[in-house]
Design an enzyme around this catalytic site. Structure first.
Site, mmCIF file in Angstrom:
data_model
loop_
_atom_site.group_PDB
_atom_site.id
_atom_site.type_symbol
_atom_site.label_atom_id
_atom_site.label_comp_id
_atom_site.label_asym_id
_atom_site.label_seq_id
_atom_site.Cartn_x
_atom_site.Cartn_y
_atom_site.Cartn_z
ATOM 1 C CE LYS A 1 8.221 0.563 8.198
ATOM 2 N NZ LYS A 1 8.332 1.277 6.927
ATOM 3 C CG ASN A 2 7.654 4.594 10.197
ATOM 4 O OD1 ASN A 2 7.837 3.894 9.208
ATOM 5 N ND2 ASN A 2 6.556 4.530 10.924
ATOM 6 C CB CYS B 1 1.724 -1.631 2.983
ATOM 7 S SG CYS B 1 2.791 -2.611 4.048
ATOM 8 C CG ASP C 1 2.300 3.079 10.864
ATOM 9 O OD1 ASP C 1 1.438 2.987 9.980
ATOM 10 O OD2 ASP C 1 3.469 3.455 10.644
ATOM 11 N NE ARG D 1 0.538 4.358 1.498
ATOM 12 C CZ ARG D 1 1.417 3.683 2.233
ATOM 13 N NH1 ARG D 1 1.829 4.190 3.379
ATOM 14 N NH2 ARG D 1 1.890 2.526 1.835
ATOM 15 N NE ARG E 1 7.591 -2.667 3.659
ATOM 16 C CZ ARG E 1 6.600 -1.874 4.059
ATOM 17 N NH1 ARG E 1 5.430 -2.375 4.399
ATOM 18 N NH2 ARG E 1 6.771 -0.572 4.129
#
Length: 422
Positions: A22-23, A116, A311, A121, A403
């Site tokens: 995903k990232n 999230c 993560d 951030r 997600r």
């Protein structure tokens, strides 16, 4: 409302195929905006964040299609320069479109991103770096308005922190800027290297060093190419944690052992045996065999790559809840990573949180309960805990899990979990 129901206590055994990351997929999809042509992104996972990225691309004027695990993006047509609020709020990573839109259009307008809630951030690193490249930034009423009136130009940039998102935005904005950009203290995550590989295949000139310095020589244009998304190292770490929590034995196919290796020491400290074998396609197969009862994981401190990934901390913390002793987790990236701890406490976990530190005292057994996902990786922690718990656990607020995890219930059921989605 959909829920996942788990009857815990089943030892996981069998094989799991790891999906695309995903990232990595999200910045790759944003990067397709830079191409005057067609890009094929293979091994693209079926996730809600990927669907949100595809929706943004369509809004901007791209033709986007999907066939199985391949997303095809045709960015030949004129590209829009704004992203509406409802699309930005879908995911935090939507900010990565900022650098790509400015590079393609010379301007960009968007609201602050969603995703999230893990504490502040700020995107000040992104904006400061873009200013160095010649971008004028105006923030008003929750929107970011950027313009490069005289075009983008190369610059010397040093990030105060090796932010993955800021590094991605610099790469996307600088690869077609006039001149050369030198980015120091850049993020070194494998996903950054995957993005560089795609951009270079499209004609960019990006060079990296092990010291975290990226040199980007601007080019006039980029052409389309086919690219395969790297394996998801966080998904792999989550299945390793699930095996550890259940005393299981799993084989993970289509992994990159080097990318996943920062989590190995903590798992090996707990008594797990991990082996990697080359699979002949440039990837590896990982096997993990967990003891019937875990030892404590020691002190796990999250750090930028090549340190322990933030993560992956939540799934391993869940496994530590059933270890025979005390484990300590120190979160150095985000301020509010432990929202899921209250949900684990419903299952009988003993966890003390003081700021960025969580002290986990292992219990003989967790008990099933009704719990809610608070964020993506916190949701993964609840699934890991549910697999190890006695009795039935019902997990709701699955939008967070969707997600970042594709085919989660089917994959776990295939290796022995009593799990269903309703």
């Amino acid at each position: 409302m959909q829920t996942i129901t788990v009857r815990g206590g089943q030892r996981l055994c069998g094989e799991v195929i790891i999906h695309g990351a995903k990232n990595s997929a999200l910045p790759l999809l944003a990067a397709t905006l830079l191409v005057h042509g067609i890009s094929e992104i293979h091994n693209c996972p079926h996730l809600s964040d990927v669907r949100a990225s595809m929706a943004i691309l369509r809004h901007l004027g791209c033709r986007v299609t999907r066939q199985e695990d391949t997303v095809t993006v045709d960015a030949t047509a004129p590209i829009g320069s704004d992203i509406p609020d409802e699309l930005m709020r879908e995911m935090r990573s939507s900010i990565v479109f900022l650098g790509a839109i400015i590079a393609r259009c010379g301007e960009a307008t968007m609201s602050y991103p969603g995703g999230c809630e893990l504490g502040p951030r700020p995107i000040d690193l992104h904006l400061a770096a873009l200013r160095r490249l010649g971008v004028t930034v105006e923030e008003r009423h929750g929107h970011i308005c950027c313009r490069a009136e005289n075009g983008l130009h190369g610059a010397e940039i040093t990030l105060a922190f090796p932010s993955v998102g800021a590094t991605e935005n610099v790469l996307l904005a600088a690869c077609m800027a006039q001149g050369t950009t030198v980015l120091r203290h850049a993020a070194r995550e494998p996903e950054i290297q995957d993005l560089c590989a795609y951009l270079n295949a499209c004609g960019a000139r990006i060079h990296s060093t092990e010291a975290g310095v990226l040199t980007i020589e601007g080019v006039p244009h980029l052409h389309g190419c086919a690219h395969r998304v790297m394996p998801d190292r966080i998904e792999a770490a989550t299945y390793l944690a699930a095996a550890a929590a259940t005393g299981g034995e799993l084989t993970l196919r289509r992994c990159c052992a080097e990318d996943t290796s920062p989590v190995f020491p903590a798992l090996e400290e707990s008594g797990c045996v991990i082996r990697a074998v080359a699979s002949g396609d440039g990837l590896q197969t990982l096997s993990v065999k967990a003891p019937a009862r875990l030892r404590p994981l020691g002190t796990v401190r999250t750090m930028p790559y090549p340190g322990f990934p933030t993560d992956a901390a939540a799934p391993l913390l869940a496994a530590a809840c059933v270890a025979d002793g005390t484990s300590v987790f120190v979160e150095s990236i985000f301020e509010n990573r432990y929202k899921y701890v209250d949900e684990l406490a419903r299952m009988g976990a003993r966890i003390r949180v003081d700021g960025r530190v969580a002290v986990v005292e292992g219990v003989p057994a967790l008990q099933g309960a009704s719990v809610a996902c608070t964020d993506l990786r916190g949701g993964a922690a609840l699934i890991v805990a549910a697999l190890a718990a006695a009795g039935q656990t019902t997990v709701c607020e699955l939008k967070h899990l969707d997600r970042g995890y594709a085919d989660l219930t089917d994959s776990l059921r295939a290796v022995g979990a009593d799990i269903r989605r309703e």
